[in-house]
Structure formats: C-alpha cells, structure tokens
Design a protein around this motif. Structure first.
Motif, PDB file in Angstrom:
ATOM      1  N   TYR A 111      20.823 -23.969 -18.316  1.00  0.00           N
ATOM      2  CA  TYR A 111      21.909 -24.907 -18.606  1.00  0.00           C
ATOM      3  C   TYR A 111      22.991 -24.687 -17.560  1.00  0.00           C
ATOM      4  CZ  TYR A 111      20.286 -26.146 -23.326  1.00  0.00           C
ATOM      5  OH  TYR A 111      19.569 -26.631 -24.408  1.00  0.00           O
TER       6      TYR A 111
ATOM      7  N   GLN B 267      27.376 -25.578 -16.886  1.00  0.00           N
ATOM      8  CA  GLN B 267      28.607 -26.032 -17.508  1.00  0.00           C
ATOM      9  C   GLN B 267      29.647 -26.274 -16.415  1.00  0.00           C
ATOM     10  OE1 GLN B 267      30.351 -23.422 -20.469  1.00  0.00           O
ATOM     11  NE2 GLN B 267      31.239 -25.171 -21.551  1.00  0.00           N
TER      12      GLN B 267
ATOM     13  N   GLY C  30      30.998 -29.712 -21.871  1.00  0.00           N
ATOM     14  CA  GLY C  30      29.977 -29.007 -22.625  1.00  0.00           C
ATOM     15  C   GLY C  30      28.809 -28.632 -21.739  1.00  0.00           C
ATOM     16  N   PRO C  31      28.043 -27.619 -22.117  1.00  0.00           N
ATOM     17  CA  PRO C  31      26.864 -27.248 -21.325  1.00  0.00           C
ATOM     18  C   PRO C  31      25.880 -28.409 -21.213  1.00  0.00           C
ATOM     19  CG  PRO C  31      27.408 -25.510 -22.885  1.00  0.00           C
ATOM     20  CD  PRO C  31      28.266 -26.684 -23.233  1.00  0.00           C
TER      21      PRO C  31
END
Lengths: 111, 113
Positions: free
Chosen positions: A36, A38, A43-44
């Motif tokens: 992921y 960010q 948000g991620p």
C-alpha cells in the motif's frame, strides 16, 4: 502475520524506476505480500499483492524472491505524484484480519 | 465506481465533547474496518464488522470508543468525552469476502482542543 522490515526513506529521480525493498524473513507459506502507499494526508491506497509469483499491474510490479523472504516493489517510471510512504504488509490469504502497518518507506521522487 | 467515503473530512472539537464519524463503504463490500493514525505512524487497527456484526473490538482504545454498523451498510465511530490524545486521523476501509483487499477512504482528521 509476519513482521516486515523496510528502509525508512529513499529518493528516486523522476522518470527513473523506483525499487522499494522489503524483508519478510519469517513469512509463512500461506501469507501474501501486500503493498500500500499513502500520499500525504490521504488514506492508504492499495497497489499490488502476491504470493510467490511475480505480479504486475498498471501501477507497479512486485518481485518476490524464490525463498519468499524478501520482495521488491518496482515503480517503472516514477513521477512526482509517486512521492508517498510505501507500506509492505504480510498477511494470511483470505484472512479477515486487520492490516498491520509498520513504519513504511518514505519515497521522495526528485525532479 | 465510488470508493469509500468518510464524513466529515475534518473535525475540531473541545475536550470533553462527543464526536461521531461516518463511513460509507464500497457498495456490496461485506467487511468494514476502522483504523486510527497518529502523526508519523502507520494506521493502527481499531475494530471491524462483517455485515452488521462487530467481530473484533478488543483493539478499541478505551470504552469511550464505540462503533456501529446497524444495517450492514454505513458505519459510525463515536468517541465520547474526547481527550487531546484522541487527535488523529480516523480511517475506514472496506473489503469483499473472498477478496480481502482493503480499500481505504480519505479519513477524518480530528483535532481536540
């Protein structure tokens, strides 16, 4: 879920490939590697995940070593918008469990 | 294809007040997660729902924190008697059973004065 180790920060020149490493030496056979990112104050964002084969999508490529103890996320042509914190997360396939985030790698793409 | 939405995006409150945040997951996603993120740290899990059932809540930070998902669609996170230490970004994520990739919303940034 297995613990991961990432460098705290990396720089990359715009237009070049960014290679972000992740160590997960205690990974189990049924654990996937997820990435992921960010971007500041957002948000991620899911990037990619894989089990043991290399994976590629429109965002990135994921290279997992044969022993599965480490992996590399590759952004083939980094842009300034790729500047973000990148998280490598290991979790059991099909698990409803939460994601456990570490500190991640701050990637800064330089003009 | 709408993503996860969260409201409000920003909330400023005085210590001792109650606050409530809302999360609307991706349509048809069965699972919904709440995380908290403080400055310089990765997101920290708080609780999650499968449909309307709250299956994990031991990580809620104190009994001042509660969450609901009454009809298995949107969810709310409430913090009672806020403290300055509650200042953080509150993130919501959703996933589909069988896929398990979690998709995050933009977060609600809380500042407690």
């Amino acid at each position: 879920d297995a613990k991961t180790t990432q460098p705290p920060s990396m720089d990359c020149a715009e237009g070049r490939a960014a290679n972000l490493p992740c160590n997960h030496s205690t990974i189990s056979g049924n654990e996937y590697v997820y990435w992921y990112r960010q971007i500041h104050s957002q948000g991620p964002q899911y990037i990619i995940h894989g089990l043991k084969n290399n994976e590629t999508n429109e965002m990135a490529s994921l290279i997992i070593t044969e022993d599965r103890k480490s992996s590399t996320l590759i952004l083939p042509h980094a842009t300034l918008r790729d500047t973000a914190v990148y998280y490598c997360i290991v979790r059991v396939a099909g698990s409803a469990r939460q994601l456990t985030f570490g500190s991640g790698t701050q990637l800064t793409v330089l003009p | 294809d709408t993503g996860v939405s969260q409201n409000p995006r920003h909330k400023i409150t005085k210590r001792g007040q109650n606050v409530t945040f809302r999360c609307d997951p991706i349509s048809e996603h069965n699972r919904l997660y709440w995380y908290r993120q403080t400055l310089g740290q990765g997101p920290e899990f708080l609780t999650y729902f499968q449909n309307e059932a709250q299956l994990e809540k031991s990580r809620l930070l104190s009994d001042r924190f509660s969450a609901e998902r009454p009809k298995g669609s949107f969810s709310t996170l409430e913090i009672q008697r806020t403290e300055q230490g509650d200042s953080a970004m509150y993130l919501c994520a959703s996933s589909l059973i069988g896929s398990e990739t979690q998709y995050f919303g933009p977060g609600t940034r809380l500042l407690v004065l």
